[in-house]
Structure formats: structure tokens, C-alpha cells
Design a protein around this motif. Structure first.
Motif, PDB file in Angstrom:
ATOM      1  N   ARG A  72      54.573  38.870   4.311  1.00 37.19           N
ATOM      2  CA  ARG A  72      55.454  39.341   3.243  1.00 37.19           C
ATOM      3  C   ARG A  72      56.717  39.918   3.863  1.00 37.19           C
ATOM      4  O   ARG A  72      56.724  40.304   5.037  1.00 37.19           O
ATOM      5  CB  ARG A  72      54.740  40.421   2.417  1.00 37.19           C
ATOM      6  CG  ARG A  72      55.556  40.955   1.258  1.00 37.19           C
ATOM      7  CD  ARG A  72      54.795  42.035   0.517  1.00 37.19           C
ATOM      8  NE  ARG A  72      55.671  42.803  -0.336  1.00 37.19           N
ATOM      9  CZ  ARG A  72      55.312  43.915  -0.975  1.00 37.19           C
ATOM     10  NH1 ARG A  72      54.097  44.382  -0.839  1.00 37.19           N
ATOM     11  NH2 ARG A  72      56.173  44.562  -1.729  1.00 37.19           N
ATOM     12  N   THR A  73      57.792  39.954   3.079  1.00 32.88           N
ATOM     13  CA  THR A  73      59.059  40.509   3.553  1.00 32.88           C
ATOM     14  C   THR A  73      59.422  41.727   2.709  1.00 32.88           C
ATOM     15  O   THR A  73      59.288  41.710   1.488  1.00 32.88           O
ATOM     16  CB  THR A  73      60.192  39.471   3.453  1.00 32.88           C
ATOM     17  OG1 THR A  73      59.868  38.357   4.297  1.00 32.88           O
ATOM     18  CG2 THR A  73      61.522  40.067   3.905  1.00 32.88           C
ATOM     19  N   TRP A  74      59.866  42.780   3.402  1.00 30.20           N
ATOM     20  CA  TRP A  74      60.333  43.992   2.744  1.00 30.20           C
ATOM     21  C   TRP A  74      61.783  44.264   3.125  1.00 30.20           C
ATOM     22  O   TRP A  74      62.196  43.987   4.258  1.00 30.20           O
ATOM     23  CB  TRP A  74      59.507  45.215   3.162  1.00 30.20           C
ATOM     24  CG  TRP A  74      58.099  45.240   2.690  1.00 30.20           C
ATOM     25  CD1 TRP A  74      57.590  45.820   1.581  1.00 30.20           C
ATOM     26  CD2 TRP A  74      56.970  44.659   3.366  1.00 30.20           C
ATOM     27  NE1 TRP A  74      56.235  45.642   1.512  1.00 30.20           N
ATOM     28  CE2 TRP A  74      55.833  44.922   2.594  1.00 30.20           C
ATOM     29  CE3 TRP A  74      56.834  43.932   4.553  1.00 30.20           C
ATOM     30  CZ2 TRP A  74      54.555  44.510   2.948  1.00 30.20           C
ATOM     31  CZ3 TRP A  74      55.558  43.490   4.922  1.00 30.20           C
ATOM     32  CH2 TRP A  74      54.444  43.792   4.115  1.00 30.20           C
ATOM     33  N   THR A  75      62.525  44.859   2.214  1.00 35.23           N
ATOM     34  CA  THR A  75      63.846  45.391   2.515  1.00 35.23           C
ATOM     35  C   THR A  75      63.735  46.903   2.481  1.00 35.23           C
ATOM     36  O   THR A  75      63.177  47.465   1.531  1.00 35.23           O
ATOM     37  CB  THR A  75      64.895  44.924   1.505  1.00 35.23           C
ATOM     38  OG1 THR A  75      64.992  43.497   1.564  1.00 35.23           O
ATOM     39  CG2 THR A  75      66.263  45.520   1.806  1.00 35.23           C
ATOM     40  N   MET A  76      64.259  47.575   3.521  1.00 33.83           N
ATOM     41  CA  MET A  76      64.115  49.022   3.609  1.00 33.83           C
ATOM     42  C   MET A  76      65.340  49.626   4.269  1.00 33.83           C
ATOM     43  O   MET A  76      66.126  48.929   4.927  1.00 33.83           O
ATOM     44  CB  MET A  76      62.861  49.391   4.397  1.00 33.83           C
ATOM     45  CG  MET A  76      62.906  48.977   5.856  1.00 33.83           C
ATOM     46  SD  MET A  76      61.289  49.059   6.651  1.00 33.83           S
ATOM     47  CE  MET A  76      60.553  47.566   5.990  1.00 33.83           C
ATOM     48  N   GLU A  77      65.501  50.917   4.080  1.00 30.55           N
ATOM     49  CA  GLU A  77      66.592  51.666   4.696  1.00 30.55           C
ATOM     50  C   GLU A  77      66.011  52.815   5.511  1.00 30.55           C
ATOM     51  O   GLU A  77      64.867  53.226   5.297  1.00 30.55           O
ATOM     52  CB  GLU A  77      67.540  52.213   3.622  1.00 30.55           C
ATOM     53  CG  GLU A  77      68.249  51.146   2.821  1.00 30.55           C
ATOM     54  CD  GLU A  77      69.128  51.707   1.726  1.00 30.55           C
ATOM     55  OE1 GLU A  77      69.954  50.945   1.191  1.00 30.55           O
ATOM     56  OE2 GLU A  77      68.981  52.899   1.393  1.00 30.55           O
ATOM     57  N   TRP A  78      66.821  53.319   6.441  1.00 32.73           N
ATOM     58  CA  TRP A  78      66.388  54.430   7.287  1.00 32.73           C
ATOM     59  C   TRP A  78      67.068  55.705   6.818  1.00 32.73           C
ATOM     60  O   TRP A  78      68.281  55.810   6.794  1.00 32.73           O
ATOM     61  CB  TRP A  78      66.745  54.157   8.742  1.00 32.73           C
ATOM     62  CG  TRP A  78      66.402  55.284   9.681  1.00 32.73           C
ATOM     63  CD1 TRP A  78      67.271  56.153  10.262  1.00 32.73           C
ATOM     64  CD2 TRP A  78      65.111  55.667  10.136  1.00 32.73           C
ATOM     65  NE1 TRP A  78      66.601  57.057  11.055  1.00 32.73           N
ATOM     66  CE2 TRP A  78      65.270  56.781  10.993  1.00 32.73           C
ATOM     67  CE3 TRP A  78      63.816  55.172   9.895  1.00 32.73           C
ATOM     68  CZ2 TRP A  78      64.193  57.396  11.616  1.00 32.73           C
ATOM     69  CZ3 TRP A  78      62.743  55.796  10.514  1.00 32.73           C
ATOM     70  CH2 TRP A  78      62.936  56.892  11.362  1.00 32.73           C
ATOM     71  N   ASP A  79      66.251  56.694   6.456  1.00 32.27           N
ATOM     72  CA  ASP A  79      66.744  57.999   6.021  1.00 32.27           C
ATOM     73  C   ASP A  79      66.750  58.921   7.231  1.00 32.27           C
ATOM     74  O   ASP A  79      65.695  59.363   7.696  1.00 32.27           O
ATOM     75  CB  ASP A  79      65.821  58.551   4.926  1.00 32.27           C
ATOM     76  CG  ASP A  79      66.289  59.886   4.369  1.00 32.27           C
ATOM     77  OD1 ASP A  79      67.139  60.545   5.010  1.00 32.27           O
ATOM     78  OD2 ASP A  79      65.805  60.268   3.291  1.00 32.27           O
ATOM     79  N   ARG A  80      67.918  59.221   7.770  1.00 34.41           N
ATOM     80  CA  ARG A  80      68.009  59.996   9.011  1.00 34.41           C
ATOM     81  C   ARG A  80      67.587  61.439   8.828  1.00 34.41           C
ATOM     82  O   ARG A  80      67.081  62.063   9.769  1.00 34.41           O
ATOM     83  CB  ARG A  80      69.427  59.955   9.579  1.00 34.41           C
ATOM     84  CG  ARG A  80      70.486  60.555   8.708  1.00 34.41           C
ATOM     85  CD  ARG A  80      71.671  61.034   9.538  1.00 34.41           C
ATOM     86  NE  ARG A  80      71.296  62.156  10.379  1.00 34.41           N
ATOM     87  CZ  ARG A  80      72.175  62.920  11.007  1.00 34.41           C
ATOM     88  NH1 ARG A  80      73.462  62.691  10.874  1.00 34.41           N
ATOM     89  NH2 ARG A  80      71.782  63.932  11.751  1.00 34.41           N
TER      90      ARG A  80
END
Length: 259
Positions: free
Chosen positions: A216-224
Motif C-alpha cells: 500500500r502507499t501512504w502520503t505523509m508529512e513530518w511534524d518537526r
């Protein structure tokens, strides 16, 4: 520290540096796997992280470092890089690492000449109880990356209670003893208020998992601030944490180096 040419000298220097990392802090239980994402930090062992293209190598390193922070449970992360990776995709940038929320005490950088030295450094770092996770960055194909070598890394990780993330760029996925195999590419981030740059964003595809999770593919962001991966914020706002949460608190100063 001066550059060290011999592999045995390099491993010895790393062993000395790790002995001064301080007392072991107990790992924290994170939230890996929340929202259906089987993040590699959920299990100890070896995890393969491939750059989808050579141009995605920097983003793939950032993704692996984020996984390493989640897996480390408050302990330092050792990041070893092959010289070719430095030449092809750029050296680690201190202010950029700071912007991702890394503190100098969290990260020990090691530069090596070839794949064999990279693997040796990984095994040595995993033996130290002070190390929570290891990120190994390689470039291109190399005979050293055999199935036997991957088994050695996996055994060292399990024996030492840590995780190791082998980042490969300009290389095709190959059989290994890894718990999971990922393909990562950079994607456009969501802009913040007033047109400010958004968080680093990634598209991560789980190619293989020994735990049985489906591809499966996920899109995610990094919360610093929280140092976690999050889902892209919907229009109404709000973020769902996907990985282990830890307090941030960057300090001034350069990252520590060996070699």
C-alpha cells in the motif's frame, strides 16, 4: 575528528565515541501502526528503504531518519553515509536537520568509503546499548549487499534491541532479511498560512512485509515540533499522529562526527 582511512580504525573510533554517549534511556512505546500505517519503527530489526528515483535520495534519507527517531525511543541515532551518497545527493546540512527537529545530542554522523565499511559500522553501532537506531545510506549497487550481509545486520539489530534502516539510492530492490521494504519519493507539501513553506512530505510505498501487511502507499508529512509523521492536514485543520511521539527542543551546535 580527523578522517580515518582504515576500516578497523573507523570501527574502533566509533566504539570509543559510543562509549561516551551516556546512560541508556528506556525506550518509549510509540503509536506506530496507528491509522493503519505499519511504520517500520513498530518492529526491531532490519528495514530496507529504497529511493524511488535518484532524485528522491534526500527525501528517502529524511524518511529513514524520521523512522529512526521513532524507533530510538529517546536514545541517539547513528547515521552512516557512504562517500558516494555525499557526492551524488549532497552532504547532511546542519540547519536543515535542525529544522526537522534533530538535536545535536540525538545524532552521530559517520562517513565511510565503501559499502563494506558501511555494513561494518552498522553492526558495531547496533551492538551498543546506547544506540536506539541506525540509518545506513548507500549509493548504487555493490557486491557487499548480499543476503548474508543483511542477515548479519538483522541479527545484530535484534540482539542489540535496536532497528536499522538501510537506505539505498540508484539501486534496485533485492532479496534481504529485512522486516519491511519501502519505496519512497518526495511529494509537494501542503502550504501553511501566509504562503509559508509546508512540512516535508513523502509518498511511502510498502513493497514487502514479513508481518503480512498488504502492499500500500501512504502520503505523509513530518511534524518537526512533535517529531512524528502525520497525515496531510485536511482543509478544516488537524493532524493525526502516525509514529512515536517525542518532545522536541533543538539546541545550538554542530552534529557530532566520526571520520
Amino acid at each position: 575528528m580527523k578522517n580515518i582511512k582504515g576500516r578497523s580504525d573507523l570501527v574502533g573510533a566509533l566504539r570509543t565515541r559510543l562509549s561516551g554517549c551516556g546512560t541508556l534511556r528506556a525506550p518509549t512505546r510509540g503509536e506506530a501502526g496507528r491509522a493503519g500505517l505499519p511504520l517500520a519503527s513498530a518492529r526491531r530489526g532490519l528495514h530496507d528503504v529504497y529511493a524511488a528515483t535518484s532524485a528522491d535520495s534526500a527525501s528517502t534519507n529524511a524518511f529513514a531518519l524520521g523512522l529512526g527517531v521513532g524507533a530510538a525511543g529517546g536514545r541517539p541515532v547513528v547515521w552512516a553515509l557512504q562517500h558516494m551518497a555525499d557526492q551524488e545527493s549532497g552532504r547532511p546540512y546542519g540547519p536543515g536537520l535542525h529544522q526537522m527537529g534533530f538535536r545535536p545530542r540525538d545524532l552521530l554522523l559517520v562517513r565511510v568509503r565503501d559499502a563494506a565499511a558501511l555494513l561494518a559500522v552498522g553492526e558495531e553501532a547496533l551492538r551498543s546499548p546506547a544506540v536506539g537506531a541506525v540509518v545506513l545510506t548507500a549509493w548504487g549497487e555493490a557486491r557487499a549487499f548480499t543476503l548474508t550481509a543483511s542477515r548479519r545486520l538483522a541479527m545484530a539489530a535484534r540482539a542489540g534491541g535496536g532497528s536499522v534502516f538501510l537506505v539505498r539510492a540508484a539501486a534496485d530492490p533485492a532479496p534481504s532479511a529485512a522486516e519491511t521494504r519501502w519505496s519512497v519519493r518526495a511529494v509537494a507539501s501542503s502550504p501553511l498560512e501566509a504562503g509559508a513553506p509546508g512540512r516535508p512530505a513523502f509518498s511511502a510505498t510498502l513493497l514487502r512485509s514479513r508481518g503480512g501487511e498488504a502492499t500500500r502507499t501512504w502520503t505523509m508529512e513530518w511534524d518537526r515540533e512533535r517529531r512524528v509523521f502525520v497525515e496531510p492536514a485536511p482543509l478544516s485543520g488537524g493532524l493525526v499522529p502516525l509514529a512515536a511521539q517525542r518532545q522536541a527542543g533543538a539546541r545550538d551546535g554542530d552534529m557530532r562526527h566520526v571520520a
